[in-house]
Design a protein around this motif. Structure first.
Motif, short mmCIF file in Angstrom:
data_model
loop_
_atom_site.label_atom_id
_atom_site.label_comp_id
_atom_site.label_asym_id
_atom_site.label_seq_id
_atom_site.Cartn_x
_atom_site.Cartn_y
_atom_site.Cartn_z
N ARG A 150 50.97 57.62 49.17
CA ARG A 150 50.40 57.88 50.49
C ARG A 150 49.55 59.14 50.51
O ARG A 150 48.54 59.20 51.21
N HIS A 151 49.95 60.16 49.74
CA HIS A 151 49.18 61.41 49.75
C HIS A 151 47.83 61.19 49.06
O HIS A 151 46.80 61.71 49.50
N VAL A 152 47.84 60.43 47.99
CA VAL A 152 46.60 60.08 47.30
C VAL A 152 45.69 59.30 48.23
O VAL A 152 44.48 59.51 48.29
N ARG A 153 46.28 58.39 49.00
CA ARG A 153 45.48 57.56 49.90
C ARG A 153 44.90 58.37 51.05
O ARG A 153 43.94 57.94 51.69
N HIS A 154 45.43 59.55 51.29
CA HIS A 154 44.87 60.41 52.32
C HIS A 154 43.64 61.17 51.83
O HIS A 154 43.01 61.88 52.62
#
Lengths: 162, 790, 273
Positions: free
Chosen positions: C103-107
């Protein structure tokens, strides 16, 4: 070198930095906010997670200059006036930390997950959504419990905000 | 001595004292420390598994921007660095006695901060660059020119033990540094000769690495005025490292101060000193500036002390009724390029017969050098390996001989009435109720429901397997511990020499002290980690801490209470036996005079006290305990395999763990969970793979080294059994490593059960999806389908 | 490691960005940075200058026009994952975006960055190739079939900037991937789409030369667009990768299995491990 201006935990800061300075290094070494940790070099472990402009990011893979004009919240900025955030409280009650090294990034990731996930959290959702954070001590069992407990505690506030 | 009814804190699931700073970002990990004027170190590491260092040209690096110094093994020769005194041969009273061939002393291969002769493994540091910034140091390190003469190398454990293998150390005729045989050879041979059945197995429990999430870091400084070194570095024992590093640098221990506060995971990786710790200290004196080192995660993968790597060949002699008659084992431990610790081989050697009453056994224990990173104790050092061997062997016996695998175990378990039980290699199990553990685990795991769950999985095209393992493990550890108990105006302080990295000592030790002193849990603080305050102690490893700490705290509390009574007696003018202590209050019999600890402490600061009562209300107590304890338990898991992809899904995982007295169940369950994850990790994902053609380590980052994660582990069902140990005042065994000990065995047991229709077990750990798929699709099915196993 | 020194630029527009690229000694464009920055931290790349494309106006957002879902190059993976347009018209695509990294990468990660980089185990290349998308740059339009050249190699010229990717809306599409336990990248992943009579099957993670179209599978599925039409021998191990994660034979088997599963779950992206 360039000057970078941003707000960190509600406080405006301005510093001259080397262009290649990582946000994690900026926080730890320029601002002496050592709560955010660096655990790996492949953007996988999640110890460095902070909030940038309202979403969770891995601060080891963001340049400080990319955060120009933005606002950052770190683990040090989560508690308000000495009152722990419900996620911090839940981590404590549920024994969701042992050595504590992954904990700041874990808590920041959990806060983002609880605040933004559209459906109510279940164990399966928590386990899937938290895969970007590693822990070597707890086996994750209690962290899952803590996140679910915190989500439950935060439900009235979240519903009001929506 | 202990009055359990007075326990108010002990046994309670109290949330931890240490949490407050850790959940608010105010932890103090090694890299959090900085000193004014500090400069940075970067290491130059060997790219070769084995090479002579012909020459090192530091001039190009020295000329680069910001560089303050470039140091090599030659500097070490000149300054007469001594080797790090790892003391790898276990030497407590009850450790299995390992020797070189024919009883000779073990040659361990000296460990200098930087070698001057050869690099003996990929990643070995051969030079250090110090510069103004980390970037400058790392860049200059790339320009240190090392002239290597590449040598033949050997990495594989079995290959390294051969007579003609490339020699890592010229001092030995080959690479075998330990070769000891234990047990009754004649009786074992006789039992095997007359046995109805013999079952044998060979396993290689491979190399893994601890991956504590905090990479190691060290900040060294030297004060010219006091002539003292200060080192900030997380470890498994600040006191030990102080003595070791003082020895290396040739100074009195009193000239070294080590500070180890919050430690981001240890698991054994930090139990021994790293060269960088001594180097930053030495360089800080040379340069007159504090010197800081912090490892990259890739450096951790390459050069953290690694774990396991044991080849075990085991045989079991069994009679026609399934009674175990004798066991033979030959264990070969790969210690790497030098010997830093023989704990894995030694601890395992004492436990080869596991939970079973096997009357005779012979064990040959060998250790071998190889051109790989040295190995060290790693979570339950040595015990998962031997548990794997005996439990898989028992499964094999059941399978091949047509016994039910549960029944075969029950028939042979050590019984409570046999305790204390001395096993065939001389270990004396203190206490335990092994069959009750089994029964409890079977209920907890709902074994009854397994056939239904397996059928349901089959309906979805999946294969569900059941894994089972018993275990007994040992906790010995450094035998000495010291506690200072100090009564302050506003609370109590315990200074102790253990070194937690997440085990919760600031809480569980406070629980013990509070109950011993009859005071509230909240009023007790635990002080650790600064060797100027902590004068002695054994560090934390092998599950030793709670046992040693509770014992020494209990004894210190007795001493403190005695001192308190004597002080009050003096103040009141009566003899000590006229003073009673109860529930934290001292009172004079036949009088209404009573003082709390706090009031008494205030009096203790008076200047008119006799000598033996002066100096404040405090005591120092040393304790030494050699007798090991034997935590034990049972573990059951269910694993679902997708035969189309080889994917593995752990559906259920249940354990019963006898930890002796449980001081804090919250903490103990947490330790079990984390221990399980590390054992499962070895079974399914983790491996320090080395390329057989180049000797290069391939697992250099989290991209290659699979880890337990949120989404590949289930929630666990863990139960604590408390069979008190008779060996120490509180009856504590240990709770830190029982989660790991049976995990590799139980996972492989489940996988083999799931795949039983495809033939006998054929998968080595880690059981990755590719290997599982291959076992299903690339084996010819020559064996008959199915088996009678449960 | 600490990155080699570099200079960071915030261009005001595309022209300035391209101008900077041309002037600087050895510049690289920076988008989400989750491929470039880790590479720089390993010291495997050391651009003299970084030109931040995420500050450019007009490159972020998702639109629908004439049967095409258009995604701006600096649109985040997280944004595509929750986009009502993407979810309604190409749910396999929004699902794929939601399965990238964590999820952090996708942000932070962007579609432009992913497509420009062409990592052989990345997800987006499978969607671009599997839907027959068009990569639109500052100077031209490139069809998917002409865009992916080899490992980490695309048809982009030096300095060329992707501005958006246009995905034609299929009749049906699905994505299934099998992830490595360690890296969490795809060991093999298959994107299947059907538009009229035409079927496209794009495979990522498994190819020795990067993302590719599995023509034998496409032919079989054009006859019969159902899982049963896929047979294992339609995937040739000879063109597939063999490494610690698995042999070419294993990957070939996975490709067939994943293609079947993508067909069995059309309108979704499924992630297995």
């Amino acid at each position: 070198m360039q000057r970078v201006n941003l707000t960190v935990n509600g406080v405006p800061v301005s510093r001259e930095v080397d262009d290649e300075t990582l946000l994690a290094v900026f926080l730890r070494e320029h601002l002496e906010l050592t709560g955010t940790h660096v655990g790996c070099d492949t953007t996988q472990c999640g110890c460095c997670v902070v909030h940038l402009n309202g979403t969770s990011v891995k601060s080891c893979t963001v340049l400080a200059v990319q955060a120009e004009g933005g606002h950052v919240t770190t683990i040090e900025g989560l508690a308000r006036d000495g009152t722990l955030h419900p996620v911090q409280e839940a981590f404590h009650r549920c024994h969701a930390l042992q050595c504590g090294f992954c904990t700041p990034g874990m808590i920041m990731a959990a806060v983002d997950l609880i605040e933004t996930h559209p459906e109510p959290l279940t164990e399966a959702i928590v386990r899937e959504e938290m895969e970007g954070n590693l822990c070597r001590c707890t086996g994750y069992h209690n962290i899952v419990k803590a996140i679910l407990a915190a989500a439950e505690a935060m439900r009235p506030a979240k519903a009001a905000a929506e | 001595m202990l009055n359990e009814r007075s326990f108010k804190a002990v046994g309670r699931a109290l949330p931890r004292n240490e949490d407050q700073r850790l959940i608010t970002g105010r932890g103090r990990f090694s890299d959090d420390f900085s000193l004014p004027g500090q400069v940075w170190a970067a290491m130059v590491r060997s790219p070769h598994p084995h090479a002579r260092i012909a020459a090192i040209d530091v001039a190009p690096a020295m000329a680069m921007l910001g560089v303050l110094g470039v140091y090599t093994g030659a500097d070490g020769l000149e300054d007469r660095w001594r080797p790090i005194p790892h003391n790898p041969v276990p030497s407590t009273k009850y450790d299995v006695k390992l020797t070189g061939r024919n009883g000779t002393e073990v040659f361990i291969g000296p460990h200098y901060l930087l070698p001057h002769d050869k690099a003996r493994h990929v990643g070995e540091a051969v030079a250090m660059v110090v510069a103004q910034t980390l970037e400058q140091a790392q860049t200059a390190a790339e320009h240190v020119s090392v002239d290597y003469e590449v040598l033949d190398w050997v990495a594989d454990t079995a290959q390294a033990a051969k007579a003609d293998a490339p020699r890592v150390w010229d001092e030995l005729p080959d690479n075998v540094l330990v070769d000891s045989t234990f047990g009754d050879v004649a009786a074992t041979d006789a039992a095997f000769a007359r046995a109805r059945h013999v079952v044998s197995m060979r396993s290689h429990i491979g190399r893994v690495t601890g991956v504590p999430l905090e990479p190691r870091a060290a900040l060294g400084s030297f004060d010219t005025e006091t002539g003292r070194y200060t080192l900030y570095a997380g470890s498994g024992g600040a006191v030990r490292q102080k003595h070791e590093l003082a020895h290396v640098l040739g100074v009195e221990p009193g000239r070294v101060r080590v500070l180890s506060f919050d430690v981001g995971g240890n698991f054994g990786t930090r139990n021994r000193a790293y060269v960088e710790f001594g180097l930053v200290m030495w360089a800080s004196r040379k340069l007159g500036r504090p010197v800081k080192f912090r490892a990259e995660r890739s450096e951790s993968f390459l050069t953290d002390y690694q774990g396991r790597d044991l080849i075990t060949e085991v045989s079991l002699a069994i009679d026609e009724n399934g009674r175990f008659l004798a066991m033979r084992a030959s264990n070969l431990s790969n210690v790497g390029a030098r010997c830093v610790s023989l704990s894995p081989l030694s601890k395992g050697s004492g436990l080869i017969t596991g939970s079973y009453d096997i009357p005779v056994a012979t064990l040959r224990s060998r250790a071998v050098f190889s051109n790989t990173m040295p190995t060290n104790a790693y979570r339950s050092s040595g015990r998962p390996e031997v548990t794997f061997a005996i439990e898989r062997l028992v499964d094999k016996a059941a399978r091949e001989l047509g016994f039910d695998r549960f029944e075969l175990r029950r028939r042979n378990l050590v019984r409570p009435d046999q305790m204390p039980f001395t096993n065939a290699v001389g270990s004396s199990y203190d206490s335990g109720e092994y069959e009750i553990n089994m029964d409890r685990a079977i209920r907890l795991a709902d074994l009854e429901g397994f056939p239904r769950r397996r059928a349901e999985a089959r309906g979805r095209g999946k294969l569900l397997g059941l894994g089972f393992a018993n275990y007994v493990e040992s906790s010995i550890g450094s035998p000495k511990e010291r506690a200072d108990l100090i009564v302050h105006r506003d609370g109590f302080e315990v200074v102790i020499g253990t070194q937690p990295a997440g085990q919760g000592h600031e809480t569980s030790f406070a629980q013990v002290a509070a109950d011993m002193l009859g005071v509230p849990f909240e009023s007790v603080k635990i002080t650790l980690g600064d060797t100027d305050v902590v004068s002695a102690g054994g560090g934390t490893h092998s599950g030793r801490s709670m046992r040693h700490a509770s014992a020494v705290i209990a004894l210190a509390a007795e001493d403190l209470i005695a001192k308190g009574r004597a002080l009050m007696a003096h103040l009141v003018g009566v003899s000590s036996d006229m003073i009673r202590f109860e529930d934290g209050v001292f009172s004079a019999i036949d009088s209404n005079q009573a003082l709390t600890w706090s009031e008494l402490a205030q009096q203790a600061g008076r200047h008119d006290l006799p000598h033996e009562l002066a100096g404040g209300l405090r005591v120092r107590r040393d304790n030494e305990m050699h007798t090991p304890v034997f935590p034990n338990g049972t573990c059951i898991c269910e694993i679902e395999i997708d035969p189309e992809t080889g994917a593995v899904d752990i559906k259920r995982y249940a354990t019963v763990d006898d930890v002796g007295r449980c001081i804090n169940p919250l903490i103990v369950h947490g330790q079990t969970h984390g221990g399980i994850a590390q054992g499962v990790g070895q079974a399914l994902w983790e491996h320090c793979t080395i390329d057989p053609s180049s000797g290069q380590p391939l697992a250099g980052s989290l991209m290659d080294y699979g880890m337990p994660r949120f989404d590949n582990l289930p929630s666990f069902k863990t139960e604590i059994a408390e069979v008190l140990s008779p060996t120490n005042p509180f009856g504590v065994k240990a709770g830190g490593e029982g989660g790991t000990t049976p995990a590799p065995a139980v996972i492989m047991s489940a996988i083999d059960d799931a795949l039983s229709e495809f033939g006998p077990p054929a998968i080595d750990m880690p059981a990755t999806p590719g290997k599982i798929w291959s076992a299903i699709h690339e084996r010819s099915r020559t064996e008959p389908l199915g088996d009678a196993t449960g | 490691m600490v990155m080699y020194p570099t200079r960071y630029h915030r261009p005001a527009g595309l022209d300035e960005a391209i101008g900077l690229f041309t002037e600087c000694e050895d510049a690289t464009y920076l988008a989400g940075g989750h491929t470039l920055l880790p590479t720089m931290k390993q010291r495997l790349a050391h651009p003299s200058d970084l030109i931040d494309l995420c500050v450019l106006p007009g490159l972020r957002g998702i639109g629908l026009k004439d049967g095409v879902v258009s995604i701006g190059a600096t649109t985040l993976h997280a944004e595509v994952a929750v986009s009502p347009i993407a979810r309604q018209w190409i749910p396999a695509l929004s699902g794929l975006a939601g399965s990238i990294g964590d999820r952090h990468v996708r942000h932070r990660g962007t579609i432009g960055g992913s497509v420009a980089n062409n990592d052989p185990a990345a997800d987006y290349p499978a969607a671009v190739l599997g839907l027959g998308a068009t990569v639109v740059t500052d100077r031209r339009r490139i069809a998917a079939d002409a865009y992916f050249v080899s490992l980490y190699e695309t048809a982009l010229e030096p300095g060329e900037i992707i501005t958006r990717v246009e995905f034609p809306i299929p009749d049906q599409a699905g994505y299934a991937k099998f992830r490595s336990p360690a890296s969490r990248y795809a060991i093999a992943a298959v994107f299947v789409s059907k538009s009229g009579a035409a079927v496209r099957v794009a495979v990522t993670g498994a190819g020795a030369a990067g993302v590719f179209r599995a023509h034998a599978l496409e032919a079989a599925l054009e006859q019969d667009f159902r899982p049963g039409a896929i047979a294992p021998n339609q995937v040739d191990p000879a063109v597939l990768l063999g490494d610690l994660n698995g042999s070419p034979e294993y990957r070939a088997s996975l490709v067939a299995v994943l293609a079947r599963r993508a067909l069995g779950h059309l309108g979704e992206a499924r992630s297995y491990k």
